[in-house]
Scaffold this active site. Sequence first.
Site, PDB file in Angstrom:
ATOM      1  N   GLY A  21       0.734  -1.508  -0.325  1.00 10.56           N
ATOM      2  CA  GLY A  21       0.474  -0.078   0.106  1.00 10.56           C
ATOM      3  C   GLY A  21       0.967   1.264  -0.193  1.00 10.56           C
ATOM      4  N   ARG A  25       7.590   1.667   1.298  1.00  9.00           N
ATOM      5  CA  ARG A  25       7.415   0.550   1.195  1.00  9.00           C
ATOM      6  C   ARG A  25       7.901  -0.098  -0.270  1.00  9.00           C
ATOM      7  NH1 ARG A  25       4.654  -2.335   5.321  1.00  9.00           N
ATOM      8  NH2 ARG A  25       6.504  -2.335   7.337  1.00  9.00           N
ATOM      9  N   ARG A  44       2.853  10.860  -8.316  1.00  4.50           N
ATOM     10  CA  ARG A  44       2.011  11.647  -7.084  1.00  4.50           C
ATOM     11  C   ARG A  44       2.789  10.619  -5.514  1.00  4.50           C
ATOM     12  NH1 ARG A  44      -4.363  12.399  -6.374  1.00  4.50           N
ATOM     13  NH2 ARG A  44      -4.569  12.980  -8.877  1.00  4.50           N
ATOM     14  N   ARG A  88      -0.062  -8.315  -3.803  1.00  4.27           N
ATOM     15  CA  ARG A  88      -0.396  -7.522  -2.413  1.00  4.27           C
ATOM     16  C   ARG A  88      -0.054  -8.024  -1.561  1.00  4.27           C
ATOM     17  NH1 ARG A  88      -2.468  -3.950   1.172  1.00  4.27           N
ATOM     18  NH2 ARG A  88      -3.484  -4.555   2.439  1.00  4.27           N
ATOM     19  N   SER A  91      -0.705  -4.854   5.224  1.00  5.26           N
ATOM     20  CA  SER A  91      -1.674  -5.317   6.824  1.00  5.26           C
ATOM     21  C   SER A  91      -2.421  -5.667   6.943  1.00  5.26           C
ATOM     22  CB  SER A  91      -0.833  -3.700   7.647  1.00  5.26           C
ATOM     23  OG  SER A  91      -1.565  -2.780   7.452  1.00  5.26           O
ATOM     24  N   ASP A 205      -2.677  -5.196  13.801  1.00  6.56           N
ATOM     25  CA  ASP A 205      -2.957  -5.023  15.104  1.00  6.56           C
ATOM     26  C   ASP A 205      -4.349  -6.020  15.110  1.00  6.56           C
ATOM     27  OD1 ASP A 205      -5.531  -3.061  13.656  1.00  6.56           O
ATOM     28  OD2 ASP A 205      -4.115  -3.183  12.378  1.00  6.56           O
ATOM     29  N   ARG A 218       7.498  -4.718  12.511  1.00 12.56           N
ATOM     30  CA  ARG A 218       6.324  -5.132  12.190  1.00 12.56           C
ATOM     31  C   ARG A 218       7.680  -5.647  10.705  1.00 12.56           C
ATOM     32  NH1 ARG A 218       1.886  -0.761  10.521  1.00 12.56           N
ATOM     33  NH2 ARG A 218       1.097  -0.641  12.186  1.00 12.56           N
TER      34      ARG A 218
END
Length: 235
Positions: A21, A25, A44, A88, A91, A205, A218
């Site tokens: 995402g 990353r 962007r 994909r 998280s 989470d 993470r």
Amino acid sequence: MATPHIAASPGDFSDIVLMPGDPLRARMIADNWLEQAKLVTDIRNMYGYTGYYRGRRISVMAHGMGIPSLSIYATELIREYGARTLIRVGSCGAIAPHLQLQDIVIAQGAGTDSKVNRMRFLDHDFAAIADYALLAQACDAARRLHYPVHVGNVFSADLFYSAQPEMLEKMEKMRILAVEMEAAGLYGLAAEYGASALTVLTVADQIRGGASLTAAERQHSFGRMMEIALTAALE
Ligand code: ADE
């Protein structure tokens, strides 16, 4: 030719694209997992890179947050840049009580409160599922690497801040493993364009328990997820 959201030239992307995402990353994956990685788009700041993993040309491009954002990038990658395999790597928030922080979830299927797949499918329910070959390869890779994974249904929510207790209870009862925000859109889109898709997730989470990962944790769990995703992509 560039698309409205991707400034790359034809041939700049591999047919295999890993999609986190977060654009940073994507950069981190390019820096740490790919050899000879080159930045191919940065409109962007949604970075896309192409490099090599174990000799195979592979791309990584961020998709942003939520199904609308993912859909823009994944559609342009497939239609204009020849992407055929989209994985994909992201998280998720755990719903199933047996899931621990840092566990890896492979999304075999994805329900959603988004209308996108109905919009694609004459208002009928579309079973948004992973490509079976990719799913099997990811499971095999995890077994060989001795990384435990949970394989099953996830829920792709349009709203990050929407925790209705009744819905959380219902999801747990219906064996939804975790909540994220993109898999159902990716799977519907891949089906429409005849591409192959998979979603591999790290539990960041616990939605009902309230615990969440530290930055260092993470990073650690992210490495295992990447190994699984890259190995599945290459087979
Ligand atoms: N991704 C990570 N945690 C999430 C959550 N709690 N809800 C939706 N997507 C998530």
